[in-house]
Design a protein around this motif. Structure first.
Motif, short mmCIF file in Angstrom:
data_model
loop_
_atom_site.label_atom_id
_atom_site.label_comp_id
_atom_site.label_asym_id
_atom_site.label_seq_id
_atom_site.Cartn_x
_atom_site.Cartn_y
_atom_site.Cartn_z
N TYR A 81 -10.89 -5.42 -1.18
CA TYR A 81 -9.85 -6.40 -1.74
C TYR A 81 -8.38 -5.84 -1.93
O TYR A 81 -8.27 -4.65 -1.92
CB TYR A 81 -10.54 -6.85 -3.12
N LYS A 82 -7.46 -7.00 -1.83
CA LYS A 82 -6.10 -6.20 -2.13
C LYS A 82 -5.61 -6.27 -3.47
O LYS A 82 -4.70 -6.02 -3.69
CB LYS A 82 -5.07 -7.27 -1.26
N ASP A 83 -6.08 -7.17 -4.21
CA ASP A 83 -5.58 -7.33 -5.61
C ASP A 83 -6.64 -7.11 -6.54
O ASP A 83 -7.80 -7.24 -6.51
CB ASP A 83 -5.08 -8.86 -5.88
N ASP A 84 -6.35 -6.52 -8.04
CA ASP A 84 -7.32 -6.13 -8.87
C ASP A 84 -7.81 -7.40 -9.49
O ASP A 84 -8.83 -7.24 -10.03
CB ASP A 84 -6.68 -5.44 -9.94
N ASP A 85 -6.88 -8.48 -9.63
CA ASP A 85 -7.65 -9.70 -10.31
C ASP A 85 -8.66 -10.34 -9.45
O ASP A 85 -9.85 -10.76 -10.18
CB ASP A 85 -6.38 -10.93 -10.56
N ILE A 86 -8.33 -10.19 -7.98
CA ILE A 86 -9.49 -10.89 -7.06
C ILE A 86 -10.80 -10.01 -7.41
O ILE A 86 -11.78 -10.52 -7.28
CB ILE A 86 -8.92 -11.08 -5.91
N CYS A 96 -10.70 2.36 -6.81
CA CYS A 96 -9.31 1.68 -7.21
C CYS A 96 -8.52 2.64 -7.08
O CYS A 96 -8.61 3.80 -7.37
CB CYS A 96 -9.55 0.92 -8.62
N ASP A 101 -3.76 1.01 -1.34
CA ASP A 101 -3.48 -0.04 -2.04
C ASP A 101 -4.79 -1.07 -1.84
O ASP A 101 -4.50 -2.26 -2.09
CB ASP A 101 -2.24 -0.97 -1.25
N HIS A 102 -5.83 -0.62 -1.50
CA HIS A 102 -7.07 -1.29 -1.55
C HIS A 102 -7.86 -1.05 -2.61
O HIS A 102 -7.97 0.02 -3.15
CB HIS A 102 -7.70 -1.02 -0.20
#
Length: 173
Positions: A10-15, A35, A141-142
């Motif tokens: 994933y690219k975003d922590d919220d996702i 993370c 960043d992933h």
């Protein structure tokens, strides 16, 4: 035979947080999440057990103060008593106020140093140990979620994980 594991990026922590909720609602087992920075609330979602390092820190502090008081009693009362500033050294209790700073420092010293050693041993971070990071992008960043396939069809699980916002899915090597 070992269970197959899918690496889901994933690219975003919220996702990632929403994906964890969706994966858990489908009763798939999440093996691990990697993370690049701490994600607030992720440990509660993954039901990670609380650490007992605070208890060991308290116990190490007790060891430190015991060593300090024993050392000062032996050095200043038994082995080499001195009359400093008109205060004779007849007992530990009489001189305890002057021993408090040293006892405090030894408590902090023991707790801090033994906690670092305990943390490294518990985390299995030995000197010259090879890193166990499954993908170097997780330090940049992933976000990586490892999902166990279990008895399910790999294709079915991968299709479901694609709906959670994953940017890449591959079988663990």
């Amino acid at each position: 035979m070992a269970s197959k594991v899918l690496n889901v990026f994933y690219k975003d922590d919220d996702i990632l947080m929403e994906a964890v909720k969706k994966v858990q609602s489908k009763n798939y087992r999440i093996e691990e999440v990697f993370c690049p920075f701490p994600v607030h609330g992720l440990d509660k979602l993954l039901k990670v057990k609380h650490t007992r390092l605070a208890i060991t820190s308290f116990l190490y502090g007790l060891v430190g103060i015991s060593v300090a008081l024993t050392m000062m009693n032996y050095i200043m009362i038994i082995d080499w008593p001195q009359n400093i500033g008109g205060k004779p050294s007849f007992s530990l209790i009489e001189n305890l106020p002057s021993f408090i700073p040293t006892a405090f420092e030894m408590t902090v010293f023991f707790a801090a140093h033994l906690m670092v050693i305990t943390f490294y041993m518990r985390s299995k971070l030995w000197p010259f140990k090879k890193a166990e990071n499954p993908d170097p992008r997780t330090t940049d960043d992933h976000f990586l979620m490892q999902v166990s396939v279990g008895n399910n069809d790999i294709q079915e699980v991968a299709e479901f994980l694609n709906t959670t916002g994953a940017v890449e899915i591959d079988l663990k090597k």
